[in-house]
Each structure stands twice: as structure tokens, then as C-alpha cells.
Design a protein around this motif. Structure first.
Motif, PDB file in Angstrom:
ATOM      1  N   THR A  24       0.655  -1.572  -0.134  1.00 23.40           N
ATOM      2  CA  THR A  24      -0.202  -0.099   0.391  1.00 23.40           C
ATOM      3  C   THR A  24       1.139   1.385  -0.317  1.00 23.40           C
ATOM      4  O   THR A  24       0.598   2.236  -0.388  1.00 23.40           O
ATOM      5  N   TYR A  30       1.388   5.097  -2.900  1.00 20.37           N
ATOM      6  CA  TYR A  30       1.763   6.524  -1.856  1.00 20.37           C
ATOM      7  C   TYR A  30       2.868   6.762  -2.796  1.00 20.37           C
ATOM      8  O   TYR A  30       3.098   8.169  -3.484  1.00 20.37           O
ATOM      9  N   VAL A  45      -2.916  14.959  -1.533  1.00 20.29           N
ATOM     10  CA  VAL A  45      -3.996  14.820  -0.143  1.00 20.29           C
ATOM     11  C   VAL A  45      -5.466  13.436  -0.549  1.00 20.29           C
ATOM     12  O   VAL A  45      -4.835  12.696   0.661  1.00 20.29           O
ATOM     13  N   ALA A  46      -5.416  13.188  -1.699  1.00 18.99           N
ATOM     14  CA  ALA A  46      -5.446  11.985  -1.945  1.00 18.99           C
ATOM     15  C   ALA A  46      -4.755  10.437  -1.974  1.00 18.99           C
ATOM     16  O   ALA A  46      -5.124   8.989  -1.454  1.00 18.99           O
ATOM     17  N   ALA A  84      -2.147  10.711  -0.307  1.00 19.43           N
ATOM     18  CA  ALA A  84      -1.361  10.295   1.383  1.00 19.43           C
ATOM     19  C   ALA A  84      -3.070   9.588   2.667  1.00 19.43           C
ATOM     20  O   ALA A  84      -1.881   9.502   3.393  1.00 19.43           O
ATOM     21  N   GLN A  85      -3.744   9.233   1.485  1.00 22.63           N
ATOM     22  CA  GLN A  85      -4.227   8.446   2.301  1.00 22.63           C
ATOM     23  C   GLN A  85      -3.398   6.950   1.883  1.00 22.63           C
ATOM     24  O   GLN A  85      -3.751   6.210   3.270  1.00 22.63           O
ATOM     25  N   TYR A  86      -2.995   6.736   1.692  1.00 25.66           N
ATOM     26  CA  TYR A  86      -2.124   5.837   1.314  1.00 25.66           C
ATOM     27  C   TYR A  86      -1.453   5.641   2.498  1.00 25.66           C
ATOM     28  O   TYR A  86      -1.398   4.509   2.609  1.00 25.66           O
ATOM     29  N   ARG A  87      -0.543   6.613   2.392  1.00 31.24           N
ATOM     30  CA  ARG A  87       0.583   6.907   3.711  1.00 31.24           C
ATOM     31  C   ARG A  87      -0.042   6.358   4.730  1.00 31.24           C
ATOM     32  O   ARG A  87       0.303   5.544   5.380  1.00 31.24           O
ATOM     33  N   TYR A  88      -1.349   6.825   5.683  1.00 34.81           N
ATOM     34  CA  TYR A  88      -1.615   6.984   6.597  1.00 34.81           C
ATOM     35  C   TYR A  88      -2.436   5.530   6.323  1.00 34.81           C
ATOM     36  O   TYR A  88      -2.057   4.527   7.496  1.00 34.81           O
ATOM     37  N   ALA A  89      -2.697   4.647   5.957  1.00 38.50           N
ATOM     38  CA  ALA A  89      -3.179   3.324   5.582  1.00 38.50           C
ATOM     39  C   ALA A  89      -1.862   2.378   5.775  1.00 38.50           C
ATOM     40  O   ALA A  89      -2.466   1.260   6.230  1.00 38.50           O
TER      41      ALA A  89
END
Length: 105
Positions: free
Chosen positions: A16, A20, A75-76, A78-83
Motif C-alpha cells: 500500500t 503512495y 491529499v488523495a 496521502a491516504q495510502y501513506r496513512y493506511a
């Protein structure tokens, strides 16, 4: 005067996280940034061994960093980084006197 963004990440889902990393380079470039390091090996020479991923980027100023981090495409992504990871992002202004720095600073 350049400003630097330093990111350290502990990655628990590499697949994942690669989603990112595949999306971020064009967004960085669009906002005037460039990668100085991007996950290359870090060698600990003193203190506790560093085991995470480190990325260092250079931008013209803080406004460019803020614009990049609020860019809808970033921002979109970064959702992969957060996950996939936990980490820290810090920014630091480049120094003006690098030849003869003030010993009291």
C-alpha cells in the motif's frame, strides 16, 4: 532560502505504501519541491539504530510546502501513506550562515 521537509516512516504495509510513493513525485515537482533523499539507506553512527524510512525534500519556502500538502491530488495519495505507515513530518528552514555558523546557536 530553502526550507527542508524531513519525513520518517515506519511502514507496516509496503504494498500500500508503494501506491503512495508512485503518486507523489509529480505533486512535489508541481509545487517547486525536489527530493534530496527518498528512502536510501540510513546509517546510524551514534545513538539508537534508525530503522525507518527517511525522505528529505527541499522547497523554496514554507508556503510551497503547505500548498503541496493541501493539493487535492497529494491529499488523495496521502491516504495510502496513512493506511500503510506511521511517522513524522517536520520542516526546518535552511540556515543563512553555513560557512561560519554562530557557535552560540
Amino acid at each position: 532560502m530553502s526550507i527542508y521537509l524531513i519525513s520518517t516512516m515506519s511502514i507496516h504495509d509496503p504494498e500500500t505504501y508503494r501506491k503512495y510513493t508512485a503518486l507523489t513525485p509529480p505533486t512535489v515537482k508541481r509545487h517547486g519541491g525536489r527530493f534530496l533523499t527518498r528512502g536510501e539507506q540510513v546509517v546510524t553512527v551514534e545513538g539508537e539504530q534508525f530503522k525507518d524510512r527517511m525522505v528529505i525534500m527541499e522547497f523554496p519556502d514554507e508556503a510551497h510546502i503547505r500548498a503541496w500538502m493541501s493539493d487535492p491530488e497529494y491529499v488523495a495519495a496521502a491516504q495510502y501513506r496513512y493506511a500503510a505507515s506511521t511517522g513524522r513530518i517536520v520542516i526546518q528552514q535552511g540556515g543563512t550562515n553555513t560557512e561560519d555558523p554562530n557557535p552560540n546557536v
